[in-house]
Design a protein around this motif. Structure first.
Motif, PDB file in Angstrom:
ATOM      1  N   ASP A   1      40.630 -48.478  76.640  1.00  0.00           N
ATOM      2  CA  ASP A   1      39.522 -47.691  77.191  1.00  0.00           C
ATOM      3  C   ASP A   1      39.796 -46.199  76.998  1.00  0.00           C
ATOM      4  O   ASP A   1      40.878 -45.802  76.568  1.00  0.00           O
ATOM      5  N   LEU A   2      38.799 -45.384  77.344  1.00  0.00           N
ATOM      6  CA  LEU A   2      38.966 -43.938  77.332  1.00  0.00           C
ATOM      7  C   LEU A   2      39.965 -43.534  78.413  1.00  0.00           C
ATOM      8  O   LEU A   2      40.172 -44.273  79.375  1.00  0.00           O
ATOM      9  N   THR A   3      40.560 -42.357  78.264  1.00  0.00           N
ATOM     10  CA  THR A   3      41.520 -41.892  79.278  1.00  0.00           C
ATOM     11  C   THR A   3      40.887 -40.864  80.210  1.00  0.00           C
ATOM     12  O   THR A   3      41.551 -40.369  81.109  1.00  0.00           O
ATOM     13  N   VAL A   4      39.616 -40.520  79.975  1.00  0.00           N
ATOM     14  CA  VAL A   4      38.946 -39.532  80.830  1.00  0.00           C
ATOM     15  C   VAL A   4      37.594 -40.069  81.306  1.00  0.00           C
ATOM     16  O   VAL A   4      36.985 -40.890  80.624  1.00  0.00           O
ATOM     17  N   PRO A   5      37.145 -39.598  82.491  1.00  0.00           N
ATOM     18  CA  PRO A   5      35.792 -39.971  82.925  1.00  0.00           C
ATOM     19  C   PRO A   5      34.746 -39.261  82.065  1.00  0.00           C
ATOM     20  O   PRO A   5      35.019 -38.177  81.545  1.00  0.00           O
ATOM     21  N   ILE A   6      33.572 -39.871  81.920  1.00  0.00           N
ATOM     22  CA  ILE A   6      32.544 -39.248  81.071  1.00  0.00           C
ATOM     23  C   ILE A   6      31.278 -38.903  81.847  1.00  0.00           C
ATOM     24  O   ILE A   6      30.295 -38.458  81.257  1.00  0.00           O
TER      25      ILE A   6
ATOM     26  N   ARG B   1      29.078 -35.782  81.137  1.00  0.00           N
ATOM     27  CA  ARG B   1      29.486 -35.196  79.853  1.00  0.00           C
ATOM     28  C   ARG B   1      28.493 -35.550  78.747  1.00  0.00           C
ATOM     29  O   ARG B   1      27.838 -36.576  78.805  1.00  0.00           O
ATOM     30  N   HIS B   2      28.444 -34.693  77.725  1.00  0.00           N
ATOM     31  CA  HIS B   2      27.687 -35.025  76.520  1.00  0.00           C
ATOM     32  C   HIS B   2      28.630 -35.788  75.589  1.00  0.00           C
ATOM     33  O   HIS B   2      29.603 -35.218  75.086  1.00  0.00           O
ATOM     34  N   VAL B   3      28.342 -37.069  75.403  1.00  0.00           N
ATOM     35  CA  VAL B   3      29.253 -37.948  74.662  1.00  0.00           C
ATOM     36  C   VAL B   3      28.663 -38.313  73.300  1.00  0.00           C
ATOM     37  O   VAL B   3      27.504 -38.703  73.184  1.00  0.00           O
TER      38      VAL B   3
ATOM     39  N   LEU C   1      29.080 -51.055  73.131  1.00  0.00           N
ATOM     40  CA  LEU C   1      29.657 -49.765  73.503  1.00  0.00           C
ATOM     41  C   LEU C   1      28.650 -48.891  74.257  1.00  0.00           C
ATOM     42  O   LEU C   1      29.001 -48.229  75.251  1.00  0.00           O
ATOM     43  N   LEU C   2      27.423 -48.885  73.803  1.00  0.00           N
ATOM     44  CA  LEU C   2      26.388 -48.088  74.475  1.00  0.00           C
ATOM     45  C   LEU C   2      26.201 -48.583  75.906  1.00  0.00           C
ATOM     46  O   LEU C   2      26.104 -47.788  76.845  1.00  0.00           O
ATOM     47  N   LYS C   3      26.181 -49.897  76.078  1.00  0.00           N
ATOM     48  CA  LYS C   3      26.027 -50.482  77.415  1.00  0.00           C
ATOM     49  C   LYS C   3      27.219 -50.118  78.296  1.00  0.00           C
ATOM     50  O   LYS C   3      27.072 -49.710  79.449  1.00  0.00           O
ATOM     51  N   LEU C   4      28.408 -50.234  77.725  1.00  0.00           N
ATOM     52  CA  LEU C   4      29.646 -49.958  78.463  1.00  0.00           C
ATOM     53  C   LEU C   4      29.701 -48.514  78.963  1.00  0.00           C
ATOM     54  O   LEU C   4      30.114 -48.241  80.089  1.00  0.00           O
ATOM     55  N   LEU C   5      29.283 -47.569  78.106  1.00  0.00           N
ATOM     56  CA  LEU C   5      29.420 -46.153  78.456  1.00  0.00           C
ATOM     57  C   LEU C   5      28.225 -45.629  79.251  1.00  0.00           C
ATOM     58  O   LEU C   5      28.371 -44.716  80.068  1.00  0.00           O
ATOM     59  N   GLU C   6      27.064 -46.217  79.025  1.00  0.00           N
ATOM     60  CA  GLU C   6      25.839 -45.802  79.720  1.00  0.00           C
ATOM     61  C   GLU C   6      25.999 -45.851  81.239  1.00  0.00           C
ATOM     62  O   GLU C   6      25.579 -44.925  81.945  1.00  0.00           O
ATOM     63  N   VAL C   7      26.620 -46.912  81.732  1.00  0.00           N
ATOM     64  CA  VAL C   7      26.751 -47.084  83.194  1.00  0.00           C
ATOM     65  C   VAL C   7      27.687 -46.055  83.819  1.00  0.00           C
ATOM     66  O   VAL C   7      27.709 -45.881  85.037  1.00  0.00           O
ATOM     67  N   ARG C   8      28.443 -45.352  82.995  1.00  0.00           N
ATOM     68  CA  ARG C   8      29.327 -44.301  83.522  1.00  0.00           C
ATOM     69  C   ARG C   8      28.582 -42.977  83.671  1.00  0.00           C
ATOM     70  O   ARG C   8      29.181 -41.949  83.978  1.00  0.00           O
TER      71      ARG C   8
END
Ligand code: 5GP
Ligand code: MG
Length: 176
Positions: A84-89, A92-94, A110-117
């Motif tokens: 996983d990533l090591t930083v919160p997003i 942020r503009h990812v 990946l879009l689903k995984l990161l969208e919820v953050r």
């Protein structure tokens, strides 16, 4: 030495990377962005893209990697999630940095995984694109692609076959 048929030359790749960098810098201008490379294939594209963004005046750029792979060639869209990533997003503009889009399964996951953050925005840049293979529908307004390729298994510029050929500065098909 393996015989390799070149599909995208170094020059074509350089131009595509520049075009993508121009689009990213146009969208984000003065913003701070987080580039998220998808291991392992995106490492070469990431290195070239990140430096191109600097040349275009973007100074506030951070780089992270995530390790996800799909069993490519299958329609099952099975995904393996290794790192996983090591930083919160959040906030942020990812910008997801991907080597190639085939069925779209990896990016849909990946879009689903990161969208919820809850990032402030989330887009994808993918250097190569196999248009005819798409199974998953991806949000086209959030995807920037470089070079369209035929439905062939390609290597080079980060892409491997059994761990080899990632270091080729161009992309092609191995005649075996
Ligand atoms: P998708 O999930 O879109 O079907 O597949 C995307 C992933 O499969 C890419 O991140 C890449 O790792 C791998 N992939 C797809 N097509 C190729 C190819 O032609 N050559 C190589 N080496 N990997 C590929
Ligand atoms: Mg991949």
């Amino acid at each position: 030495m393996s015989n390799i048929q070149v599909l995208a030359t170094e020059r074509q790749i350089r131009q595509a990377v520049r075009r993508i960098a121009r689009e990213v810098s146009r969208r984000y201008q003065e913003e701070s962005i987080l580039l998220v490379g998808v291991l392992t294939g995106a490492f070469v594209f990431m290195a070239d893209l990140a430096r191109e963004l600097y040349r275009m005046g973007m100074t506030d750029v951070e780089i992270e990697f995530i390790d996800i792979s799909s069993y490519s060639g299958t329609e099952s869209g099975q995904i393996r999630f290794d790192r996983d990533l090591t930083v919160p997003i959040s906030g942020r503009h990812v910008v997801i940095v991907e080597d190639i889009i085939d069925t779209g399964a990896t990016l849909a996951f990946l879009l689903k995984l990161l969208e919820v953050r809850e990032p402030a925005s989330l887009i994808v840049v993918a250097l190569f694109n196999k248009v005819t293979r798409r199974v998953e529908t991806l949000p086209s307004e959030r995807i920037i692609t470089g070079i369209d390729l035929p439905n062939k298994f390609v290597v080079g510029y980060g892409l491997d076959r059994n761990g080899k050929f990632r270091h080729l500065p161009f992309v092609g098909i191995v005649a075996s």
